[in-house]
Design an enzyme around this catalytic site. Structure first.
Site, PDB file in Angstrom:
ATOM      1  N   ASP A 101       0.763  -1.760  -0.048  1.00 25.01           N
ATOM      2  CA  ASP A 101      -0.073   0.289  -0.225  1.00 25.01           C
ATOM      3  C   ASP A 101       0.622   1.039   0.623  1.00 25.01           C
ATOM      4  O   ASP A 101       1.798   1.832   1.373  1.00 25.01           O
ATOM      5  CB  ASP A 101      -0.792  -0.122   1.613  1.00 25.01           C
ATOM      6  CG  ASP A 101      -1.808   1.603   0.929  1.00 25.01           C
ATOM      7  OD1 ASP A 101      -1.424   2.041  -0.500  1.00 25.01           O
ATOM      8  OD2 ASP A 101      -2.443   1.042   2.183  1.00 25.01           O
ATOM      9  N   ASP A 319      -0.074   7.375  -7.594  1.00 19.11           N
ATOM     10  CA  ASP A 319      -0.990   5.966  -7.267  1.00 19.11           C
ATOM     11  C   ASP A 319      -0.972   4.693  -8.253  1.00 19.11           C
ATOM     12  O   ASP A 319      -1.167   4.759  -9.020  1.00 19.11           O
ATOM     13  CB  ASP A 319      -2.241   6.081  -6.389  1.00 19.11           C
ATOM     14  CG  ASP A 319      -3.069   5.337  -5.667  1.00 19.11           C
ATOM     15  OD1 ASP A 319      -2.297   4.089  -5.020  1.00 19.11           O
ATOM     16  OD2 ASP A 319      -4.381   4.851  -5.814  1.00 19.11           O
TER      17      ASP A 319
END
Length: 494
Positions: A101, A319
């Site tokens: 993550d 991202d």
């Protein structure tokens, strides 16, 4: 903990097959990508919903060797996939599957006393629970530990005066959450030195022991053992390893967008002469960049620069865990108008389930314009048509290609996900607070350089041998794969 974002904003994870380096020596961790059901196809609306949940996961909130994560799996935004890695912790070592993550900082694992942790996974992996009592090298982290004090500053840790135990509570924007306490234990990996692979390399790290999970974290469909925080704060694994001199404070990835998929992720700097860099926006919890303008077909769009400004609740985020890409409303409207006006005489625009699509009988590269995202410092991210279009289906012999960029209404937020990051080398140089990129065929090898304590520069060549020459004061280590996908190592002196 980082600043609060709306519930639909989340940065999730890429997971891979990996290699670490300790004290300048490469080491390996096997990472895997599993797709639950190969026939799972999603509509763009479902992809947006999945990204919304991912975006909700945004937390509120040297020198060394090279860590290589060769990527397995096929890139396809219409398949429900999850990237994760298998790590070993404790003594004796036990294996855990963890989601990577980039939007959070802490590695945490579900513990044996966890309330709400899934017991089974739709990924067809066996879930394990970490038991600090069964590891001879485990130790609790007290409030006096300097790592705990560092976590207090970023809200990644908290302390109880009654128990003197360093703990955490993470609440994600999608409503899920986890809480637990920190432990220190050994991370195990294999090492490579002078072309030979050795085992039983270790590094001490601090990570979370989750005793409670809520919301989507309790679901079993894509459950893993924990989350591998990949952020910039001091408690992230990359920060801990770099502070020990195990790895450099830089990581890079190259995601293959072709049907074969794959790619590479490394703790180290990929060396490629065409990489351009732009500064990271300082004092931000995520990978924020200063986007200045957008060009379509060489023409700069008329967009108020304030749309791209960065603050605690707006800006441009890189991202690698978001499937699509998202533009602030004003930027999206200008982008859509420019693309449609450019191709309207050649293709037939249609609306498919609320998405702007085009019926095409020839190559998209022959019809659609090149797009450029222009950043501070003069660095431009060049997007070919397949970097902003997604093929949805076919209608009467014509392919329906849809705009993969999505609109974020009422918020000045831009998110650059896998749709635009694929087929590019992307370097996150945290030591120099910058991110760089260049278009690249990610099915090919890459060289990774790190300055060691010796006079040499190590080059890790992932996938196959590069034809580039090396000077006589350099060493190249080739990372190749046998037919089963296992890594084989060879050393070639320059």
């Amino acid at each position: 903990m980082a600043a609060v974002f709306p519930a639909w904003i989340m940065i999730a994870a890429l997971l891979f097959e990996a290699a670490l380096v300790m004290g300048g020596f490469p080491s390996t961790l096997k990472l895997e990508r599993r797709i639950p059901l190969g026939s799972h196809e999603l509509e763009l609306s479902q992809l947006r919903e999945r990204d919304r949940l991912r975006h909700g996961r945004l937390l509120q909130s040297s020198s060394g060797g090279v860590v290589d994560f060769p990527v397995l799996g096929t890139y396809d935004p219409f398949l429900v996939g999850l990237y994760y890695t298998k790590i070993q912790l404790g003594s004796p070592p036990r294996e855990f599957y963890v989601q990577i993550d980039t939007g959070s900082d802490v590695l945490w694992i579900g513990c044996n006393s966890c309330n709400g942790c899934p017991r089974t996974s739709g990924l067809q992996i066996e879930l394990n629970f970490y038991d600090p009592g069964s590891s001879s090298t485990a130790s609790p982290v007290p409030c006096s530990d300097q790592r705990c004090r560092a976590g207090l500053q970023s809200s990644d840790s908290s302390c109880s005066s009654q128990s003197n135990q360093c703990s955490y509570t993470f609440q994600y924007g999608d409503g899920s959450g986890t809480s637990g306490y920190y432990v220190a234990d050994l991370l195990h990996f294999n090492s490579i030195f002078e072309g030979s692979m050795t085992t039983n390399s270790t590094a001490p790290i601090m990570f979370g022991c989750s005793v409670s999970q809520t919301g989507d974290l309790t679901k079993s469909d894509r459950a893993v053992d924990g989350i591998f925080g990949f952020g910039q704060q001091s408690l992230s694994v990359i920060s801990q390893l770099s502070s020990q001199g195990v790895t450099p404070r830089v990581f890079s990835h190259c995601l293959n967008g072709n049907n074969g998929g794959g790619g590479v992720l490394v703790f180290g700097e990929i060396v490629e002469p065409n990489i351009v860099y732009t500064p990271l926006v300082p004092s931000q919890p995520h990978y924020n960049l200063d986007l200045r303008s957008i060009s379509v077909g060489g023409q700069v769009l008329s967009i108020n620069p304030s749309v791209f400004s960065t603050s605690s609740n707006q800006g441009t985020i890189v991202d690698s865990g978001t499937t699509l890409a998202y533009l602030a409303e004003e930027a999206y409207d200008a982008f859509m108008s420019a693309v449609t006006n450019t191709v309207s005489q050649t293709v037939r625009p249609i609306l498919s389930k609320g998405n702007q699509c085009y019926l095409i009988t020839s190559s998209v590269n022959d019809i659609f314009p090149q797009v450029s995202l222009n950043f501070a410092g003069g660095a431009s991210l060049i997007l070919n048509p397949q970097d902003y279009l997604v093929q949805q289906n076919s209608m009467g012999g014509a392919a329906a290609w849809c705009i993969g960029f999505q609109k974020i209404q009422g918020q000045g937020i831009t998110i650059l996900g896998d749709l635009v990051l694929k087929d590019k080398i992307v370097v996150y140089d945290l030591a120099n607070q910058r991110i760089g990129w260049t278009n690249y065929d990610c099915s090919m090898s890459v060289n990774v350089s790190t300055n060691l304590n010796t006079a040499r520069t190590e080059f890790v060549n992932a996938g196959q041998m590069s034809n580039d020459g090396s000077s006589q004061d350099q060493t190249r280590i080739m990372l190749a794969r046998d037919p089963a996908g296992c890594l084989m190592y060879n050393r070639i002196a320059g």
